[in-house]
Design a protein around this motif. Sequence first.
Motif: not given
Length: 387
Positions: A165-171, A316-320
């Motif tokens: 997650d290089a852009d740190l958007d949690l995705e 990895f666990d994203g925000p959805r």
Amino acid sequence: MFDQEARLERLLDRHRDAMVVEPVPGRRTLVRRDQILVSGQDAGTAQDLVRRWCDARRDEPGATRLLLRPSAKVDVCELSAQLSGGGRHRTLSVSPNHLVHGQPMWWSGPADRPRPAAPLPAPAAACARRDVTVAVLDTGLAPHPWWEDAAWFREQRDEVAEVLDADLDLELDAQAGHGTFIAGVVLRHAPTTALRALRVIGGDGVGDELAVVRALTWLAGWGRADVVNISLGCHTFDDRPSPVLARAVAALGRRTVVVACAGNTASERPFWPAAMKPVIGVAALDGDDRAWFSNYGWWVDACAPGVDVASTHVWFDGPRPPSGDGDPDRFEGYATWSGTSFAAPAVTGRIAGLAATEGLDAPSAADRVLDPAHGVTLPDLGVIISS
């Protein structure tokens, strides 16, 4: 399917030194602004010829990068063509610094993301008559039960770690896990193979020609790679092979086999490095037919399954939130994914596996795997390599 023009805008916003060029209408590519690459022996001559615009010279492994003054507003494609001779016979090895893209995702091709999948059994090690090493130029390599205890992984673990997650958007970044996925495809066909990962593109799936040249130059000096898998590439501004990249491939020598994906733009436009003569270009199949997204053409050597391929992936666990069908962005080490990116390592693995079990050198194994006399071929797709 994602909006590709919106994706291109995001790519350009993230890579501020990138620009779209379209010397021929409908045939776009991306290059680094104000940069040209020159093979070592031609660097001095090229620098003299561009002295009036040159801001700095950077001598890199495998190539020299000439940085041009932004205020000069130089067309790097036109300049490269002029410096190389302008005709069909090049006199200097000069190229713009093209951006390269992992396949499945490319801004003018299909936008396919990985989907979580159930665990896969680790491939059973077969009896090997010799050690084989496969180099994977990609996004890196994450720890995984299939290889986390392997000596070859422990030697490189930290330097090739996937950036999720290089852009740190949690995705999860669009192509984070791409290299880890490819590693699993190779090992399913060649479980005794040692992998050597080199990170040349980011988790967004974007890198440049210079990074690929650096990696190939390092491998040529290392001298231990039997097969090199390159599941990325680009179209060039003139639809000809970059002479800088071609020299880096040639420097590997005849004992190393290079396999590259044919690209996902659903066209016959040559995709590099897959279209280079010394490289095995691999298209994707969907069942018995060409996958709709796969490139094709006279320059393609082989094809393999490339739709809903299952392999290793990252955690990895994203925000959805979870839905009735499960959690769409919770990955637990396995995924399915589509693209020529994942057809190429199937061919790589078949070559590496045969070399190991039969005690063959990599070129001899490649000749056996791709021998049309013992397989089925498809027009513009080459020899079918079954899963």
